[in-house]
Design a protein around this motif. Structure first.
Motif, short mmCIF file in Angstrom:
data_model
loop_
_atom_site.label_atom_id
_atom_site.label_comp_id
_atom_site.label_asym_id
_atom_site.label_seq_id
_atom_site.Cartn_x
_atom_site.Cartn_y
_atom_site.Cartn_z
N LEU A 111 0.81 -1.22 0.00
CA LEU A 111 0.00 0.00 0.00
C LEU A 111 0.85 1.27 0.00
O LEU A 111 0.66 2.15 -0.83
CB LEU A 111 -0.93 -0.02 1.22
N GLY A 112 1.81 1.35 0.89
CA GLY A 112 2.64 2.56 0.99
C GLY A 112 3.46 2.80 -0.24
O GLY A 112 3.56 3.93 -0.73
N ALA A 113 4.06 1.75 -0.78
CA ALA A 113 4.90 1.90 -1.97
C ALA A 113 4.06 2.32 -3.17
O ALA A 113 4.47 3.20 -3.94
CB ALA A 113 5.63 0.60 -2.26
N LYS A 114 2.90 1.73 -3.34
CA LYS A 114 2.06 2.09 -4.48
C LYS A 114 1.50 3.50 -4.32
O LYS A 114 1.41 4.24 -5.30
CB LYS A 114 0.92 1.07 -4.63
N LEU A 115 1.14 3.87 -3.10
CA LEU A 115 0.64 5.23 -2.87
C LEU A 115 1.71 6.25 -3.23
O LEU A 115 1.42 7.27 -3.86
CB LEU A 115 0.19 5.39 -1.42
N PHE A 116 2.96 5.98 -2.86
CA PHE A 116 4.03 6.91 -3.20
C PHE A 116 4.28 6.93 -4.69
O PHE A 116 4.59 7.96 -5.26
CB PHE A 116 5.32 6.57 -2.45
N THR A 117 4.14 5.77 -5.35
CA THR A 117 4.32 5.72 -6.80
C THR A 117 3.32 6.62 -7.49
O THR A 117 3.65 7.31 -8.46
CB THR A 117 4.16 4.27 -7.30
N VAL A 118 2.09 6.63 -7.02
CA VAL A 118 1.06 7.47 -7.62
C VAL A 118 1.25 8.93 -7.21
O VAL A 118 1.17 9.85 -8.02
CB VAL A 118 -0.34 6.98 -7.21
N ALA A 119 1.53 9.16 -5.93
CA ALA A 119 1.64 10.52 -5.42
C ALA A 119 2.95 11.18 -5.80
O ALA A 119 3.02 12.41 -5.91
CB ALA A 119 1.49 10.52 -3.90
N GLY A 120 4.00 10.40 -6.01
CA GLY A 120 5.32 10.94 -6.28
C GLY A 120 5.37 11.96 -7.40
O GLY A 120 5.82 13.09 -7.21
N PRO A 121 4.90 11.61 -8.60
CA PRO A 121 4.95 12.58 -9.70
C PRO A 121 4.14 13.85 -9.42
O PRO A 121 4.54 14.95 -9.80
CB PRO A 121 4.35 11.81 -10.88
N VAL A 122 3.01 13.69 -8.75
CA VAL A 122 2.18 14.86 -8.42
C VAL A 122 2.94 15.78 -7.47
O VAL A 122 2.98 17.00 -7.65
CB VAL A 122 0.84 14.42 -7.80
N LEU A 123 3.55 15.19 -6.44
CA LEU A 123 4.30 15.99 -5.48
C LEU A 123 5.53 16.63 -6.12
O LEU A 123 5.81 17.81 -5.89
CB LEU A 123 4.72 15.13 -4.29
N VAL A 124 6.26 15.87 -6.93
CA VAL A 124 7.45 16.42 -7.58
C VAL A 124 7.07 17.58 -8.49
O VAL A 124 7.70 18.64 -8.46
CB VAL A 124 8.19 15.31 -8.38
N PHE A 125 6.02 17.43 -9.28
CA PHE A 125 5.60 18.51 -10.16
C PHE A 125 5.14 19.72 -9.34
O PHE A 125 5.50 20.86 -9.65
CB PHE A 125 4.47 18.08 -11.10
N GLY A 126 4.35 19.49 -8.31
CA GLY A 126 3.85 20.60 -7.49
C GLY A 126 4.96 21.36 -6.81
O GLY A 126 4.98 22.60 -6.81
N ILE A 127 5.90 20.63 -6.24
CA ILE A 127 7.02 21.29 -5.54
C ILE A 127 7.91 22.02 -6.54
O ILE A 127 8.30 23.16 -6.31
CB ILE A 127 7.82 20.25 -4.72
N THR A 128 8.22 21.37 -7.67
CA THR A 128 9.06 22.01 -8.69
C THR A 128 8.39 23.26 -9.25
O THR A 128 9.03 24.31 -9.39
CB THR A 128 9.36 21.02 -9.83
N ALA A 129 7.10 23.18 -9.54
CA ALA A 129 6.38 24.34 -10.07
C ALA A 129 6.37 25.48 -9.06
O ALA A 129 6.53 26.65 -9.43
CB ALA A 129 4.95 23.95 -10.45
N SER A 130 6.21 25.17 -7.78
CA SER A 130 6.18 26.23 -6.77
C SER A 130 7.56 26.89 -6.62
O SER A 130 7.65 28.10 -6.42
CB SER A 130 5.68 25.70 -5.43
N VAL A 131 8.62 26.09 -6.74
CA VAL A 131 9.97 26.66 -6.65
C VAL A 131 10.23 27.56 -7.86
O VAL A 131 10.74 28.69 -7.71
CB VAL A 131 11.04 25.54 -6.55
N VAL A 132 9.88 27.10 -9.05
CA VAL A 132 10.08 27.92 -10.26
C VAL A 132 9.27 29.20 -10.17
O VAL A 132 9.77 30.30 -10.46
CB VAL A 132 9.72 27.11 -11.53
#
Length: 147
Positions: free
Chosen positions: A116-137
């Protein structure tokens, strides 16, 4: 082997597809979406009555709706609601929470951490990376141009 024309294929698809009750679907989406918004407003008023300022109450509403949606998904109820409500519950923040938890629930038999945890991170990972990167830019652009 006979080849069919695009027109014949379109007629075949139309004959095999059930008619879509657009008015009914739109009405249910409107009503359920409005119900989700009403729950959000009730929660916002409740949080303000408990002493939170409006910005904090709005944040608490978002967290609450995500928690409710994730819980309903984990219990297996969210899909049954979405069958009737359609886009009314799939478009708002509740739909996002459902789309995050639903694939992870398929792997719960592998354990809470490795499944459960690994799959949740797999799905959430790209969303979080994009959100954090976009906010930094965005923050850098504001800082550089002093907007």
């Amino acid at each position: 082997m006979k080849t069919i024309t695009p027109e014949e294929y379109a007629q075949s698809v139309k004959a095999a597809s059930p008619p879509s009750p657009i008015v009914k679907d739109c009405t249910l989406a409107f009503l359920f979406g409005g119900f989700v918004c009403t729950i959000g407003q009730v929660l916002c008023n409740l949080y303000q009555n408990l002493g939170l300022e409006l910005p904090q109450a709005r944040m608490a509403v978002s967290i609450s709706l995500i928690l409710i949606s994730a819980t309903l998904t984990a219990l297996g109820w969210y899909d049954n609601i979405a069958k009737h409500a359609g886009a009314g519950v799939l478009v708002p923040i509740t739909g996002f929470a459902n789309s995050m938890v639903s694939p992870a629930m398929e792997f719960k038999s592998e354990g809470f951490i490795t499944g459960l945890g690994a799959k949740l991170f797999t799905v959430a990972g790209p969303v979080l990376v994009f959100g954090i990167t976009a906010s930094v830019v965005y923050g850098l652009i504001i800082f550089i141009f002093q907007i």
